[in-house]
Scaffold this motif. Sequence first.
Motif, PDB file in Angstrom:
ATOM      1  N   GLU A   6       0.794  -1.328  -0.004  1.00 35.83           N
ATOM      2  CA  GLU A   6       0.049   0.003   0.027  1.00 35.83           C
ATOM      3  C   GLU A   6       0.932   1.426   0.234  1.00 35.83           C
ATOM      4  OE1 GLU A   6      -3.168   2.368   2.757  1.00 35.83           O
ATOM      5  OE2 GLU A   6      -2.469   0.498   3.396  1.00 35.83           O
ATOM      6  N   GLU A   7       1.971   1.079   0.714  1.00 36.82           N
ATOM      7  CA  GLU A   7       2.683   2.570   0.831  1.00 36.82           C
ATOM      8  C   GLU A   7       3.543   2.622  -0.589  1.00 36.82           C
ATOM      9  OE1 GLU A   7       4.637   5.666   1.945  1.00 36.82           O
ATOM     10  OE2 GLU A   7       2.825   4.641   3.206  1.00 36.82           O
ATOM     11  N   LEU A   8       4.001   1.593  -1.277  1.00 36.40           N
ATOM     12  CA  LEU A   8       4.688   1.656  -2.496  1.00 36.40           C
ATOM     13  C   LEU A   8       3.445   2.337  -3.561  1.00 36.40           C
ATOM     14  CD1 LEU A   8       6.450  -1.661  -2.554  1.00 36.40           C
ATOM     15  CD2 LEU A   8       7.455   0.651  -2.718  1.00 36.40           C
ATOM     16  N   VAL A   9       2.159   1.863  -3.448  1.00 33.29           N
ATOM     17  CA  VAL A   9       1.150   2.492  -4.303  1.00 33.29           C
ATOM     18  C   VAL A   9       1.160   4.053  -3.985  1.00 33.29           C
ATOM     19  CG1 VAL A   9      -1.212   2.526  -4.896  1.00 33.29           C
ATOM     20  CG2 VAL A   9      -0.118   0.367  -4.734  1.00 33.29           C
ATOM     21  N   LYS A  10       1.201   4.497  -2.703  1.00 35.61           N
ATOM     22  CA  LYS A  10       0.951   5.688  -2.536  1.00 35.61           C
ATOM     23  C   LYS A  10       1.877   6.713  -2.951  1.00 35.61           C
ATOM     24  CE  LYS A  10      -1.770   5.093   1.907  1.00 35.61           C
ATOM     25  NZ  LYS A  10      -1.688   5.093   3.509  1.00 35.61           N
ATOM     26  N   GLN A  11       3.312   5.877  -2.688  1.00 36.57           N
ATOM     27  CA  GLN A  11       4.511   6.616  -3.233  1.00 36.57           C
ATOM     28  C   GLN A  11       4.670   7.037  -4.673  1.00 36.57           C
ATOM     29  OE1 GLN A  11       7.920   5.059  -1.383  1.00 36.57           O
ATOM     30  NE2 GLN A  11       7.509   5.125   0.791  1.00 36.57           N
ATOM     31  N   GLU A  12       4.324   5.806  -5.362  1.00 37.61           N
ATOM     32  CA  GLU A  12       4.402   6.045  -6.829  1.00 37.61           C
ATOM     33  C   GLU A  12       3.411   6.933  -7.492  1.00 37.61           C
ATOM     34  OE1 GLU A  12       6.751   4.618  -8.732  1.00 37.61           O
ATOM     35  OE2 GLU A  12       7.876   3.950  -7.278  1.00 37.61           O
TER      36      GLU A  12
ATOM     37  N   LEU B 268      -1.324  -7.272 -14.316  1.00 34.59           N
ATOM     38  CA  LEU B 268      -0.176  -6.288 -14.336  1.00 34.59           C
ATOM     39  C   LEU B 268       0.212  -6.011 -12.919  1.00 34.59           C
ATOM     40  CD1 LEU B 268       1.685  -4.772 -16.326  1.00 34.59           C
ATOM     41  CD2 LEU B 268      -0.246  -3.010 -16.244  1.00 34.59           C
ATOM     42  N   SER B 269      -1.040  -5.852 -12.025  1.00 32.73           N
ATOM     43  CA  SER B 269      -0.514  -5.386 -10.823  1.00 32.73           C
ATOM     44  C   SER B 269       0.441  -6.267  -9.962  1.00 32.73           C
ATOM     45  CB  SER B 269      -1.792  -5.162  -9.958  1.00 32.73           C
ATOM     46  OG  SER B 269      -2.638  -6.236  -9.611  1.00 32.73           O
ATOM     47  N   SER B 270       0.134  -7.582 -10.196  1.00 33.83           N
ATOM     48  CA  SER B 270       1.024  -8.396  -9.384  1.00 33.83           C
ATOM     49  C   SER B 270       2.678  -8.166  -9.819  1.00 33.83           C
ATOM     50  CB  SER B 270       0.942  -9.873  -9.679  1.00 33.83           C
ATOM     51  OG  SER B 270       1.629 -10.773  -9.180  1.00 33.83           O
ATOM     52  N   THR B 271       2.831  -8.116 -11.160  1.00 34.83           N
ATOM     53  CA  THR B 271       4.255  -8.025 -11.837  1.00 34.83           C
ATOM     54  C   THR B 271       4.753  -6.535 -11.345  1.00 34.83           C
ATOM     55  OG1 THR B 271       3.709  -9.165 -13.400  1.00 34.83           O
ATOM     56  CG2 THR B 271       5.724  -7.959 -13.776  1.00 34.83           C
ATOM     57  N   TRP B 272       3.934  -5.602 -11.449  1.00 36.37           N
ATOM     58  CA  TRP B 272       4.310  -3.971 -11.026  1.00 36.37           C
ATOM     59  C   TRP B 272       4.799  -4.175  -9.680  1.00 36.37           C
ATOM     60  CZ3 TRP B 272       2.307  -0.644  -7.537  1.00 36.37           C
ATOM     61  CH2 TRP B 272       2.938   0.811  -7.720  1.00 36.37           C
ATOM     62  N   MET B 273       3.920  -4.677  -8.563  1.00 36.81           N
ATOM     63  CA  MET B 273       4.391  -4.759  -7.264  1.00 36.81           C
ATOM     64  C   MET B 273       5.788  -5.353  -7.101  1.00 36.81           C
ATOM     65  SD  MET B 273       3.736  -3.335  -4.540  1.00 36.81           S
ATOM     66  CE  MET B 273       1.795  -2.990  -4.949  1.00 36.81           C
ATOM     67  N   GLN B 274       5.879  -6.532  -7.831  1.00 43.25           N
ATOM     68  CA  GLN B 274       7.282  -7.289  -7.672  1.00 43.25           C
ATOM     69  C   GLN B 274       8.211  -6.486  -7.962  1.00 43.25           C
ATOM     70  OE1 GLN B 274       6.730 -10.792  -9.674  1.00 43.25           O
ATOM     71  NE2 GLN B 274       5.374 -11.787  -8.251  1.00 43.25           N
ATOM     72  N   GLU B 275       8.161  -5.720  -9.161  1.00 38.64           N
ATOM     73  CA  GLU B 275       9.226  -4.906  -9.721  1.00 38.64           C
ATOM     74  C   GLU B 275       9.594  -3.585  -8.609  1.00 38.64           C
ATOM     75  OE1 GLU B 275       7.844  -3.622 -13.502  1.00 38.64           O
ATOM     76  OE2 GLU B 275       8.495  -5.406 -14.239  1.00 38.64           O
ATOM     77  N   LYS B 276       8.667  -2.985  -8.319  1.00 36.64           N
ATOM     78  CA  LYS B 276       8.564  -1.794  -7.152  1.00 36.64           C
ATOM     79  C   LYS B 276       9.301  -2.085  -6.036  1.00 36.64           C
ATOM     80  CE  LYS B 276       7.059   1.062  -9.935  1.00 36.64           C
ATOM     81  NZ  LYS B 276       8.065   2.084 -10.689  1.00 36.64           N
ATOM     82  N   MET B 277       8.896  -3.407  -5.315  1.00 33.10           N
ATOM     83  CA  MET B 277       9.569  -4.175  -4.207  1.00 33.10           C
ATOM     84  C   MET B 277      11.057  -4.463  -4.477  1.00 33.10           C
ATOM     85  SD  MET B 277       6.649  -6.562  -2.296  1.00 33.10           S
ATOM     86  CE  MET B 277       5.136  -5.731  -1.283  1.00 33.10           C
ATOM     87  N   SER B 278      11.395  -4.957  -5.454  1.00 31.17           N
ATOM     88  CA  SER B 278      12.636  -5.189  -5.776  1.00 31.17           C
ATOM     89  C   SER B 278      13.586  -3.796  -5.984  1.00 31.17           C
ATOM     90  CB  SER B 278      12.789  -6.045  -7.183  1.00 31.17           C
ATOM     91  OG  SER B 278      12.137  -7.040  -6.988  1.00 31.17           O
ATOM     92  N   ALA B 279      13.071  -2.843  -6.424  1.00 35.31           N
ATOM     93  CA  ALA B 279      13.483  -1.632  -6.696  1.00 35.31           C
ATOM     94  C   ALA B 279      13.666  -0.843  -5.181  1.00 35.31           C
ATOM     95  CB  ALA B 279      12.982  -1.014  -7.613  1.00 35.31           C
ATOM     96  N   ALA B 280      12.694  -0.905  -4.438  1.00 33.91           N
ATOM     97  CA  ALA B 280      12.698  -0.131  -3.062  1.00 33.91           C
ATOM     98  C   ALA B 280      13.520  -0.429  -1.803  1.00 33.91           C
ATOM     99  CB  ALA B 280      11.186  -0.219  -2.636  1.00 33.91           C
ATOM    100  N   SER B 281      13.944   0.345  -1.351  1.00 31.21           N
ATOM    101  CA  SER B 281      14.563   0.092   0.111  1.00 31.21           C
ATOM    102  C   SER B 281      13.586  -0.269   1.092  1.00 31.21           C
ATOM    103  CB  SER B 281      15.576   1.365   0.526  1.00 31.21           C
ATOM    104  OG  SER B 281      16.132   0.966   1.666  1.00 31.21           O
ATOM    105  N   ILE B 282      13.524  -1.641   1.338  1.00 32.55           N
ATOM    106  CA  ILE B 282      12.441  -1.898   2.602  1.00 32.55           C
ATOM    107  C   ILE B 282      13.177  -2.450   3.446  1.00 32.55           C
ATOM    108  CG2 ILE B 282      10.521  -3.468   2.865  1.00 32.55           C
ATOM    109  CD1 ILE B 282       9.977  -2.956  -0.218  1.00 32.55           C
ATOM    110  N   GLU B 283      13.057  -1.953   4.849  1.00 32.48           N
ATOM    111  CA  GLU B 283      13.607  -2.736   6.042  1.00 32.48           C
ATOM    112  C   GLU B 283      12.158  -3.080   6.873  1.00 32.48           C
ATOM    113  OE1 GLU B 283      17.228  -0.361   7.690  1.00 32.48           O
ATOM    114  OE2 GLU B 283      15.817   0.934   6.619  1.00 32.48           O
ATOM    115  N   THR B 284      12.190  -4.415   7.319  1.00 34.49           N
ATOM    116  CA  THR B 284      11.054  -4.822   8.270  1.00 34.49           C
ATOM    117  C   THR B 284      11.963  -5.138   9.473  1.00 34.49           C
ATOM    118  OG1 THR B 284      11.488  -7.215   7.379  1.00 34.49           O
ATOM    119  CG2 THR B 284       9.936  -5.731   6.217  1.00 34.49           C
TER     120      THR B 284
END
Length: 299
Positions: free
Chosen positions: A73-79, A280-296
């Motif tokens: 959800e946060e990735l969608v908001k940022q994009e 398309l949303s599934s592929t798009w989300m995978q690409e954005k997650m791969s490119a983002a800096s994510i810490e959990t």
Amino acid sequence: MNKSPAMQSRIWMIAAIVLFAVLIVYIIVFPPGRSDESATVAKVNGVAISKDSLYDALVAAGGTQTLESLISEELVKQESKKAGIEVTEADLTKEIDSIKKSYSSDEEFNQALASYNMTLDKLKEDMHIQVELRKLLEPQITITDEDIKKYYDENLESLKTPEKVRASHILVATKEEADTILADLKNGADFATVAKEKSTDPGSKDAGGDLDFFARGVMNEPFETAAFALNVGDLSAVVESPNGFHIIKSTDHTAEVTPTLEEKKADIRESMVTEQLYTLSSTWMQEKMSAASIETFLD
């Protein structure tokens, strides 16, 4: 293409409802000001269940999936912010109207919302992310007239409005009682009044036996065969089914309608766009997650 426009709308609605559920779980799992972790949240026969035990159980049950959903959800908001996307009230209303098309009536739609403990206002609020995602991805989708024609040809049967009858019935346990009621009806007794007094079908008796419109394949075979054979206004003979003995009255009848390509063009385009968005949303989300800096930091 093997999904109907109705199915596509339901898939999109389910995605919004799941997101709503995720947000509620998030509030429970990560409550603001979670400082007193040993606080008691319940007692069983005097034995305390602590707040940190509840937290640990919720995390184990679905904390990882919930966190992943919130990251998405946060990735969608940022994009969406980077793309300068704005979501208007008209956008949200259009999304809701699209969902409503998959239901036969407003009543059925409202019943679906109620089954998920949702209100229309809350659904509209939760559609915000969905609309942002649609606006991000829809420019990447191209639907040609040839694509629409192919969909129409392959899905014509599901696009048709089927033949339907509207009928009322009186259901009783024995043929003898049904024969007596049928004789009374033929002598002028009011069907709705008798249904309210004598019918054992709790779903229709209070409405005078009215079953509303139904297509083939909904009722059991003996009932369906008899109902579709009647002319409007006619009474059936006594009909036996697994439920008992019926007297059926036909009150309306609509013929099957085959829509033209032009009549269905807009709906088909919407369905195809939604299906491609879903993929398309599934592929798009995978690409954005791969490119983002994510810490959990979830234990």
